[in-house]
Design an enzyme around this catalytic site. Structure first.
Site, PDB file in Angstrom:
ATOM      1  CE  LYS A 322      -3.874  -2.101   0.164  1.00  0.00           C
ATOM      2  NZ  LYS A 322      -3.383  -3.429  -0.579  1.00  0.00           N
ATOM      3  CG  ASP A 323      -0.542   4.567  -2.433  1.00  0.00           C
ATOM      4  OD1 ASP A 323       0.025   5.280  -3.155  1.00  0.00           O
ATOM      5  OD2 ASP A 323      -1.175   3.628  -2.940  1.00  0.00           O
ATOM      6  CE  LYS A 324       7.291   7.419   3.903  1.00  0.00           C
ATOM      7  NZ  LYS A 324       8.672   7.608   3.653  1.00  0.00           N
TER       8      LYS A 324
END
Length: 687
Positions: A322-324
């Protein structure tokens, strides 16, 4: 904060790049790589788009994983299918397994193990261990058994971490526990196998044995000597016969030995009471939970949780990265940890921006790609029309953009995240060097620094300048696990061709293959753009679709066998049998079929341009194989809702303060990128 602006240069809504100059009003700016990141420049709708900024804060980009059963992983009644006992697969599961044939085993990508002994043992003990291993190498022929104490570890979880990490970094060592003290010495079994095969093969074999991954296999390099192969068979059978089985096979007149883990049902039927009790004791404990993280990379969060719980990062499994720069919710499973033990550490996780919920016991780990997709709740700020359009027209511009993408979808490009965050050298360039088996060049690309004077870039510059892996390792931060593993191997084996091979082999398989997948993804993006520019927006003769996916028949099959690829005929093109959203494009590999039209010729020329005209998409020295896969040309968001807020400007307020904001929510299938979807809505490229 990424700032994006309208790009009004199209060929049927396509923008072109020549060198570093973009045609038209190239006003796009981003804080990341901007237009240099990719050629994601082909759109399928003709609305005008608008300016705006994304990811102004983590709260503006919320990602919630959708489980395989269709539930959001943070919903109160979440119950993942893998938490249930063995059962017959549902029709929904069958359809999902079938649909996954069109997606790569992403590794998207980055299932990274961290065995950094500098962190686990501490710098002083780690340095002493490295001196000990060098001493063993120098005195390899001596019969005297020497040992080193690594200290006392009362906690059994931490002892397990030490054992596994030492064995991973130094497969030629044997670790033993005396009460709570851990001691290491040279492993005589390793020494014997290294005399039969190469030392590098022995290291990889012992890592394979230690990992015990169900269904996995290890293949020795081809061996023309039957007598020598017999010796290897006898050694493996004598030492590991209860765990594995061996078999010779011939491929292209070369014979190799493959070692496979025995399946449980292949164990001898008659077992002693002690053996039954031992098998019962080995039943692995798995605990599932939902992780909420903020402004953290998935692997960064896992590394911290592993340290707190006293396990390895590889004990965590998940369905996707998942995105940071977001708030994200995702399902995870951790091995060897009870729900009570996990809940006891909740307060420590919260101090690092992580929250744990839906904690429960399960029977198996998660697998990459085992999800339906992701739900996105986004806020796009500072909206304004392009050019000299009036602000009052913004509402219509937003409506046009959202409705067009809702109805027609978007080109299913891989987003910039697929290629890494570096602006100097990206992952696909490393992957190309590996496919061409240019090992030394690939390592140099791997260590190419970015702008900046942080420790990791200083360490990379030092290595490229001096070639001194030991000094560079001392500079490299402890949390840069991949770089440290590589440097440690280069220090041990040198930075020549063989040393570089050993360096890559020191990384987990999933990380090695990620770079190859990244290159193939780059080619797919370029193929998608070329397909739309040259062949238009309707399926044509030679295009590929799934067999049985004719209109009205797309979802009627319940066959669990992998779907077959069908080549569109001239009659089907004439009769409009298929629609553009049924077209699939191959990711390059050794098991895919290419289109039988102009696009197929383009693939051949594109690979030849990179020196891969005869590539078999196997990197034998690194035990890598890329079969390839198929990906839909278009993707479409589901459950789309949006709301535009245009605040009235008050006296004394700046334009920035009262700028319009767009709230947008939608669902995407797994491996589809929200930034690419937004790019189609706003008519720009996002990174």
């Amino acid at each position: 904060m990424a700032s994006v602006m309208f790009l009004p240069c199209f060929l049927r809504f396509c923008a072109f790049k020549s060198g570093n100059t973009w045609c038209g009003k190239s006003e796009l700016t981003t804080t990341a790589r901007g237009m240099e990141s990719d050629s994601l420049s082909c759109f399928i709708s003709d609305h005008e788009g608008f300016h705006g900024t994304i990811k102004n804060s983590p709260q503006d980009f919320v990602v919630i994983e959708i489980g395989i059963n269709g539930q959001l992983v943070n919903s109160p009644d979440v119950q993942e299918e893998h938490t249930k006992g063995p059962s017959q697969p549902s029709q929904a599961t069958k359809r999902d397994d079938k649909s996954k044939q069109s997606k790569p085993d992403d590794t998207d990508i980055l299932n990274q193990d961290c065995f950094d002994l500098n962190v686990i043992l501490g710098p002083a003990v780690n340095k002493e261990l490295e001196h000990f291993t060098n001493k063993i190498r120098v005195k390899a022929d001596e019969e005297e058994q020497v040992e080193l104490s690594l200290g006392t570890y009362p906690d059994k979880h931490l002892r397990a971490v030490v054992h596994r990490a030492v064995r991973y970094n130094f497969p030629f060592l044997q670790t033993v526990t005396n009460q709570s003290e851990i001691r290491v010495r040279e492993d005589p079994d390793f020494k014997e196998l290294a005399s039969l095969a190469s030392e590098g093969e022995a290291e990889e074999f012992f890592r394979f044995i230690d990992a015990k991954v169900p269904g996995s296999a290890f293949t020795f390099l081809p061996d023309d000597s039957k007598e020598h192969r017999t010796s290897v068979h006898h050694f493996v059978s004598r030492r590991f016969g209860k765990l594995v089985e061996t078999k010779s096979f011939t491929d292209q007149q070369k014979t190799s030995i493959t070692v496979r883990l025995r399946e449980r049902n292949k164990q001898p039927k008659k077992r002693t009471i002690a053996e039954c009790q031992e098998e019962k004791d080995e039943v692995t404990l798995y605990t599932a939970f939902t992780l909420r993280k903020e402004n953290l990379e998935t692997l960064e969060a896992i590394s911290y949780m592993a340290a707190v719980l006293g396990v390895l990062p590889s004990d965590f499994t998940y369905a996707g990265i998942k995105d940071k720069r977001a708030i994200t919710y995702q399902a995870m499973v951790v091995k060897k940890i009870s729900p009570e033990w996990l809940l006891d550490k909740v307060s420590e996780f919260e101090r690092r921006g992580m929250q744990i919920s839906h904690v429960r016991s399960v029977s198996e780990p998660l697998k990459l790609g085992r999800l339906q997709g992701n739900h996105f709740d986004l806020v796009i700020k500072h909206l304004k029309p392009h050019g000299n359009r009036e602000l009052v027209e913004l509402q219509q511009l937003v409506k046009d953009g959202v409705e067009n993408v809702k109805n027609r979808g978007f080109v299913n490009y891989y987003g910039p995240q697929r290629f890494g965050s570096g602006s100097c050298v990206q992952a696909d360039q490393v992957g190309l060097a590996l496919l061409k088996e240019k090992m030394e060049a690939s390592v140099k690309l791997f260590f190419t620094p970015e702008d900046g004077d942080d420790l990791q870039n200083k360490a990379k510059r030092h290595f490229l300048l001096t070639g001194n892996a030991k000094e560079s390792l001392a500079l490299m931060p402890a949390y840069k696990a991949r770089e440290r593993l590589m440097l440690r191997a280069l220090h041990r084996y040198g930075s020549g061709q063989e040393g570089c091979v050993r360096g890559w082999l020191s990384l987990p398989h999933s990380m090695r293959v990620f770079y190859l997948h990244s290159y193939c993804s780059r080619v797919w993006n370029e193929a998608a753009k070329y397909r739309l520019q040259k062949l238009g927006f309707k399926p044509v003769q030679g295009d590929l679709v799934w067999a049985g996916s004719e209109k009205g028949l797309k979802d009627t099959t319940e066959d669990v066998n992998p779907p077959q690829v069908h080549v569109v005929t001239s009659e089907e093109e004439k009769d409009d049998v298929f629609s553009l959203d049924q077209v699939i494009l191959p990711m390059p590999g050794n098991s895919v079929k290419y289109p039988e039209n102009l696009l197929g010729q383009w693939y051949q020329g594109r690979l030849a341009q990179d020196g891969l005209g005869s590539c078999r998409f196997r990197v034998t020295p690194l035990k890598l194989n890329v079969p390839g896969c198929y990906r839909p040309l278009l993707a479409k968001p589901q459950n789309v809702t949006y709301s535009l807020r245009i605040a009235e400007k008050l006296q004394g307020q700046s334009d920035e303060t009262c700028a319009p904001n767009l709230t947008l929510s939608f669902d995407l299938d797994a491996s589809c990128y929200a930034t690419v979807c937004l790019g189609e809505i706003m008519k720009c490229n996002l990174s």
